[in-house]
Motif scaffolding. Structure first.
Motif, PDB file in Angstrom:
ATOM      1  N   ALA A  93       2.182   7.574  10.516  1.00 45.84           N
ATOM      2  CA  ALA A  93       2.338   7.957   9.106  1.00 45.84           C
ATOM      3  C   ALA A  93       2.820   6.775   8.274  1.00 45.84           C
ATOM      4  CB  ALA A  93       3.328   9.124   8.995  1.00 45.84           C
ATOM      5  N   ILE A  94       3.753   5.982   8.824  1.00 46.73           N
ATOM      6  CA  ILE A  94       4.241   4.793   8.111  1.00 46.73           C
ATOM      7  C   ILE A  94       3.092   3.807   7.911  1.00 46.73           C
ATOM      8  CG2 ILE A  94       5.732   2.751   8.308  1.00 46.73           C
ATOM      9  CD1 ILE A  94       7.687   4.590   9.968  1.00 46.73           C
ATOM     10  N   ASN A  95       2.334   3.561   8.985  1.00 45.26           N
ATOM     11  CA  ASN A  95       1.215   2.607   8.879  1.00 45.26           C
ATOM     12  C   ASN A  95       0.212   3.048   7.819  1.00 45.26           C
ATOM     13  OD1 ASN A  95       2.194   0.932  10.878  1.00 45.26           O
ATOM     14  ND2 ASN A  95       1.137   2.031  12.522  1.00 45.26           N
ATOM     15  N   HIS A  96      -0.105   4.323   7.846  1.00 44.40           N
ATOM     16  CA  HIS A  96      -1.086   4.867   6.911  1.00 44.40           C
ATOM     17  C   HIS A  96      -0.589   4.743   5.464  1.00 44.40           C
ATOM     18  CE1 HIS A  96      -4.450   7.415   5.824  1.00 44.40           C
ATOM     19  NE2 HIS A  96      -3.630   8.103   5.047  1.00 44.40           N
ATOM     20  N   ARG A  97       0.677   5.086   5.287  1.00 45.28           N
ATOM     21  CA  ARG A  97       1.233   5.077   3.929  1.00 45.28           C
ATOM     22  C   ARG A  97       1.355   3.643   3.391  1.00 45.28           C
ATOM     23  NH1 ARG A  97       0.842   7.399  -0.570  1.00 45.28           N
ATOM     24  NH2 ARG A  97       2.703   7.335  -1.868  1.00 45.28           N
ATOM     25  N   ILE A  98       1.729   2.698   4.272  1.00 44.41           N
ATOM     26  CA  ILE A  98       1.832   1.304   3.839  1.00 44.41           C
ATOM     27  C   ILE A  98       0.472   0.817   3.351  1.00 44.41           C
ATOM     28  CG2 ILE A  98       2.118  -1.076   4.658  1.00 44.41           C
ATOM     29  CD1 ILE A  98       4.409  -0.082   6.429  1.00 44.41           C
ATOM     30  N   GLU A  99      -0.572   1.126   4.103  1.00 44.15           N
ATOM     31  CA  GLU A  99      -1.905   0.664   3.718  1.00 44.15           C
ATOM     32  C   GLU A  99      -2.274   1.222   2.342  1.00 44.15           C
ATOM     33  OE1 GLU A  99      -4.940   0.920   6.703  1.00 44.15           O
ATOM     34  OE2 GLU A  99      -6.537   0.780   5.214  1.00 44.15           O
ATOM     35  N   SER A 100      -1.979   2.497   2.151  1.00 42.33           N
ATOM     36  CA  SER A 100      -2.315   3.122   0.868  1.00 42.33           C
ATOM     37  C   SER A 100      -1.499   2.521  -0.288  1.00 42.33           C
ATOM     38  CB  SER A 100      -2.077   4.635   1.008  1.00 42.33           C
ATOM     39  OG  SER A 100      -1.956   5.219  -0.252  1.00 42.33           O
ATOM     40  N   LEU A 101      -0.187   2.348  -0.062  1.00 44.49           N
ATOM     41  CA  LEU A 101       0.675   1.804  -1.129  1.00 44.49           C
ATOM     42  C   LEU A 101       0.306   0.365  -1.469  1.00 44.49           C
ATOM     43  CD1 LEU A 101       4.109   3.259   0.070  1.00 44.49           C
ATOM     44  CD2 LEU A 101       2.992   3.801  -2.113  1.00 44.49           C
ATOM     45  N   VAL A 102       0.046  -0.438  -0.438  1.00 43.49           N
ATOM     46  CA  VAL A 102      -0.308  -1.843  -0.700  1.00 43.49           C
ATOM     47  C   VAL A 102      -1.633  -1.911  -1.445  1.00 43.49           C
ATOM     48  CG1 VAL A 102      -0.937  -4.039   0.393  1.00 43.49           C
ATOM     49  CG2 VAL A 102       1.038  -2.770   1.212  1.00 43.49           C
ATOM     50  N   GLY A 103      -2.591  -1.056  -1.033  1.00 48.59           N
ATOM     51  CA  GLY A 103      -3.876  -1.021  -1.737  1.00 48.59           C
ATOM     52  C   GLY A 103      -3.690  -0.739  -3.219  1.00 48.59           C
ATOM     53  N   THR A 104      -2.853   0.254  -3.524  1.00 49.88           N
ATOM     54  CA  THR A 104      -2.628   0.624  -4.922  1.00 49.88           C
ATOM     55  C   THR A 104      -1.918  -0.488  -5.693  1.00 49.88           C
ATOM     56  OG1 THR A 104      -2.390   2.914  -4.233  1.00 49.88           O
ATOM     57  CG2 THR A 104      -1.570   2.361  -6.439  1.00 49.88           C
ATOM     58  N   HIS A 105      -0.880  -1.049  -5.079  1.00 54.75           N
ATOM     59  CA  HIS A 105      -0.035  -1.989  -5.817  1.00 54.75           C
ATOM     60  C   HIS A 105      -0.604  -3.405  -5.879  1.00 54.75           C
ATOM     61  CE1 HIS A 105       3.587   0.357  -6.904  1.00 54.75           C
ATOM     62  NE2 HIS A 105       3.076   1.177  -6.015  1.00 54.75           N
ATOM     63  N   LEU A 106      -1.635  -3.689  -5.089  1.00 59.23           N
ATOM     64  CA  LEU A 106      -2.289  -4.995  -5.204  1.00 59.23           C
ATOM     65  C   LEU A 106      -3.570  -4.910  -6.036  1.00 59.23           C
ATOM     66  CD1 LEU A 106      -0.234  -6.258  -3.399  1.00 59.23           C
ATOM     67  CD2 LEU A 106      -2.028  -7.155  -1.939  1.00 59.23           C
ATOM     68  N   ALA A 107      -3.928  -3.695  -6.436  1.00 54.16           N
ATOM     69  CA  ALA A 107      -5.157  -3.539  -7.232  1.00 54.16           C
ATOM     70  C   ALA A 107      -4.911  -3.968  -8.673  1.00 54.16           C
ATOM     71  CB  ALA A 107      -5.601  -2.086  -7.192  1.00 54.16           C
ATOM     72  N   ALA A 108      -5.974  -4.322  -9.374  1.00 55.25           N
ATOM     73  CA  ALA A 108      -5.865  -4.579 -10.811  1.00 55.25           C
ATOM     74  C   ALA A 108      -5.430  -3.280 -11.481  1.00 55.25           C
ATOM     75  CB  ALA A 108      -7.210  -5.043 -11.354  1.00 55.25           C
ATOM     76  N   PRO A 109      -4.424  -3.340 -12.392  1.00 55.43           N
ATOM     77  CA  PRO A 109      -3.973  -2.110 -13.046  1.00 55.43           C
ATOM     78  C   PRO A 109      -5.121  -1.441 -13.819  1.00 55.43           C
ATOM     79  CG  PRO A 109      -2.453  -3.924 -13.500  1.00 55.43           C
ATOM     80  CD  PRO A 109      -3.649  -4.512 -12.825  1.00 55.43           C
ATOM     81  N   ALA A 110      -5.002  -0.117 -13.992  1.00 57.48           N
ATOM     82  CA  ALA A 110      -6.036   0.637 -14.720  1.00 57.48           C
ATOM     83  C   ALA A 110      -6.282   0.008 -16.089  1.00 57.48           C
ATOM     84  CB  ALA A 110      -5.586   2.084 -14.878  1.00 57.48           C
ATOM     85  N   GLY A 111      -7.531  -0.042 -16.480  1.00 59.59           N
ATOM     86  CA  GLY A 111      -7.867  -0.545 -17.812  1.00 59.59           C
ATOM     87  C   GLY A 111      -8.012  -2.053 -17.879  1.00 59.59           C
ATOM     88  N   THR A 112      -7.823  -2.746 -16.752  1.00 59.27           N
ATOM     89  CA  THR A 112      -7.981  -4.203 -16.767  1.00 59.27           C
ATOM     90  C   THR A 112      -9.292  -4.584 -16.098  1.00 59.27           C
ATOM     91  OG1 THR A 112      -6.814  -4.455 -14.674  1.00 59.27           O
ATOM     92  CG2 THR A 112      -5.491  -4.598 -16.677  1.00 59.27           C
ATOM     93  N   HIS A 113      -9.659  -5.838 -16.261  1.00 57.55           N
ATOM     94  CA  HIS A 113     -10.971  -6.281 -15.800  1.00 57.55           C
ATOM     95  C   HIS A 113     -10.853  -7.629 -15.100  1.00 57.55           C
ATOM     96  CE1 HIS A 113     -15.068  -7.757 -15.917  1.00 57.55           C
ATOM     97  NE2 HIS A 113     -14.697  -8.752 -16.715  1.00 57.55           N
ATOM     98  N   ILE A 114     -11.299  -7.679 -13.853  1.00 52.92           N
ATOM     99  CA  ILE A 114     -11.357  -8.954 -13.129  1.00 52.92           C
ATOM    100  C   ILE A 114     -12.778  -9.484 -13.230  1.00 52.92           C
ATOM    101  CG2 ILE A 114     -11.333  -9.959 -10.800  1.00 52.92           C
ATOM    102  CD1 ILE A 114      -8.884  -8.390 -10.173  1.00 52.92           C
ATOM    103  N   PRO A 115     -12.967 -10.713 -13.752  1.00 54.93           N
ATOM    104  CA  PRO A 115     -14.340 -11.202 -13.939  1.00 54.93           C
ATOM    105  C   PRO A 115     -15.071 -11.278 -12.594  1.00 54.93           C
ATOM    106  CG  PRO A 115     -12.730 -12.944 -14.391  1.00 54.93           C
ATOM    107  CD  PRO A 115     -11.970 -11.677 -14.234  1.00 54.93           C
TER     108      PRO A 115
END
Lengths: 389, 389
Positions: A9-31
């Motif tokens: 459960a920890i491994n799964h949750r870490i992957e999900s949290l890191v994915g969210t927090h390393l993503a470009a925030p909503a409404g932004t654009h990476i060229p």
């Protein structure tokens, strides 16, 4: 003790949290032309977070469960807090591997090395190329991307905590404690570099400094912060025995009492296993610290306890740039015959005995059930190999 | 517009806050033999924070004052928020200088270079020593200490905000916005490294990517975050025109509308002045970006607009490892004659005109007095040299 399902459960949750927090925030654009490289950094962020034993997260959850029992509606939020500590550890290790020039971490290429290789592939260069300047360039870019990945993961760890505190039943002091952990580890890394400069002709000072630095660079995030955060999330202030909040600093800090000793013993055991461990159990060849010339408590004790010939040899060989296989063998023998290895064993078992005592006092102060107290003891025991307790 | 006393007050407050947040927390102990090196890092933390124009802090205070007027009892807390943005900038620059191998910052040795020199003095080595391995070692330790100083300052900036939000009258969303700024800049640094790898045979994509990256790496913390944080501290949500909080993302984000254009214009002007500025006014010789081979919007525009001979020359000379004084002269002439410099001027003045329009709309939406609106215009104008507005 955490339940067996906690680790997946920890491994799964870490992957999900890191994915969210390393993503470009909503409404932004990476060229588009930059997105393959950013994707590579994000993916490395996930990979670097894999493969730990999750001891820190499990300690946080165990102390929380021991206090809170089955009454918790809050455990998924506390799980996120536990994951944040693990993500912070990864951030610190990514920077640490750059500082220490370490190519491997948990048996895989360390982040900056993997990033250099991935970038080489993306842009058609590689370490096999004939051009040394291109290779040096790629290596430097790898370090640059590694510095930024560490920064992103550090920010992510705080972002996870900041989102969690608004949902926790007891949130007072949590973000502050988490930031204090960041600061202590960062100071600890500086002190660790400073210890490497303590003169070898003053082994007493070296031993004292090394042990003190363990509190900063290891115990801080390995044991003290998980215990502190787990207690705070369960609504307990770690300081007891003070009459008023304004005197909080005068009470006994339960998390500090258990955590500083447990974390110090953990680091002493880690350094000792590097010399006496079985390579297949510790996952790397023994003697690595000796080859690197690391200033350990073992070295300081041997410099105090060995005979004059051996002391002079140690001082000379640890002042040199490198040490070969024969040196490792002779140094290991001196560590053993001088009594330094036995002294480390005694240090560890004394600390473990003190930890047991502090857990007992904490369990009484918090009126824990015997089962709960035992679960804390069992979880803490995971930090020290059985043969050294 | 901030009052004249603000700049010394900002400088004074930054020094005090950095001193507090880089110190060992109360009740902890730094071993004596390590304290000279830690003291060196702390001192460098203060030094690295000196000498900025404080444009970001002043923008935050200006928008706050423009909305809040004289009714504020909260201004000293908002001042701390403004200082936190400056401290974060320093943290980012310390890491940036390591990544870019830059030896100078604000006319002084950059942090990792200064730390290497200070450590050499403390331990009796120096760059003048004959042993190249010792020098390489010291340089690497300088980078290591620089990475940790950047981490410490980054944590300090968040610690300052966390202490401040508990005192602010309006604190909602502030820590979240500050952490978003951290994340955006960190992503922006990765994208900046990625832009250096966009092929020169697609100048249209290069120009588009460079302009998009300006939003991430520059506008984020230079203009968007100061405006967002100043508005939030004044109790204003930057998003207007949406019917409900759940649709907040659909409204016009006033801080984004002003800030993304102003920050982009600021970076375009910075790149342009590196080519056409007067060395004594910009504090460094012109042509530095060209020598480094930096992928700028100017270069992209020149690669689009120049004749074939010049385009081929540019592609070849920017693919090379280095560019000499003759190259800088010829490249500057091509930037001029191709119309790329004029195009940058037009881009900047169009963006400035858009900024004026967005300030006007914001002033109306927030029912600002004409004086307050004018103070915002004056403060924003500080980001763009008068000749380019």
């Amino acid at each position: 003790m955490t339940i067996p399902e906690d680790i997946p459960a920890i491994n799964h949750r870490i992957e999900s949290l890191v994915g969210t927090h390393l993503a470009a925030p909503a409404g932004t654009h990476i060229p588009q032309s930059c997105s393959p490289i950013y994707r590579t950094v994000q993916d490395q962020g996930i990979i670097s977070n894999e493969g730990g034993k999750r001891l820190r997260a499990r300690l946080l959850l165990t102390i929380y469960d021991a206090i809170q029992g089955d009454r918790s509606n809050d455990r998924s939020n506390v799980m996120d807090l536990a994951c944040a500590v693990e993500v912070f550890q990864t951030a610190a290790l990514v920077h640490d591997d750059i500082i220490d020039n370490s190519d491997l971490r948990r048996g895989r290429p360390s982040a900056h090395v993997a990033l250099a290789a991935a970038l080489g592939q993306l842009t058609g260069h590689s370490d096999d190329d004939a051009l040394p300047s291109a290779v040096g360039h790629i290596t430097h870019i790898g370090a640059g991307l590694g510095i930024m990945l560490g920064d992103l993961l550090s920010t992510a760890s705080i972002g996870i905590v900041n989102e969690t505190v608004s949902k926790l039943e007891h949130s007072e002091g949590i973000l502050q404690a988490f930031l204090r952990m960041h600061r202590e580890v960062e100071i600890g890394q500086v002190l660790d570099l400073a210890v490497e400069r303590v003169p070898l002709d003053e082994p007493g000072r070296l031993a004292e400094a090394s042990l003190a630095v363990f509190r900063w660079k290891t115990a801080s995030y390995t044991t003290v912060a998980p215990l502190t955060l787990g207690m705070l999330a369960a609504g307990i202030q770690p300081c007891i025995g003070s009459d008023s909040p304004s005197h909080a600093g005068e009470g006994t800090d339960m998390a500090e009492a258990i955590g500083s000793r447990l974390g110090t013993a953990f680091q002493l055991a880690d350094d000792l296993l590097d010399v006496i461990g079985e390579p297949e159990r510790i996952g790397k060849p023994t003697g690595g610290d000796i080859r690197e010339g690391k200033r350990t408590v073992l070295l300081a004790d041997a410099l105090t306890m060995a005979d004059r010939t051996d002391r002079e040899y140690l001082a000379k060989v640890f002042a040199a740039e490198t040490r070969d296989g024969n040196d490792v063998e002779r140094i290991t023998r001196i560590f053993d015959e001088s009594g330094a290895i036995d002294k480390s064993r005694r240090r560890i078992s004394q600390l473990w005995s003190d930890v047991r005592g502090s857990i007992e006092l904490t369990a009484q102060a918090l009126r824990m059930s015997d089962d709960s107290r035992d679960s804390v003891v069992r979880c803490c025991s995971l930090f020290i190999p059985q043969t050294l307790r």
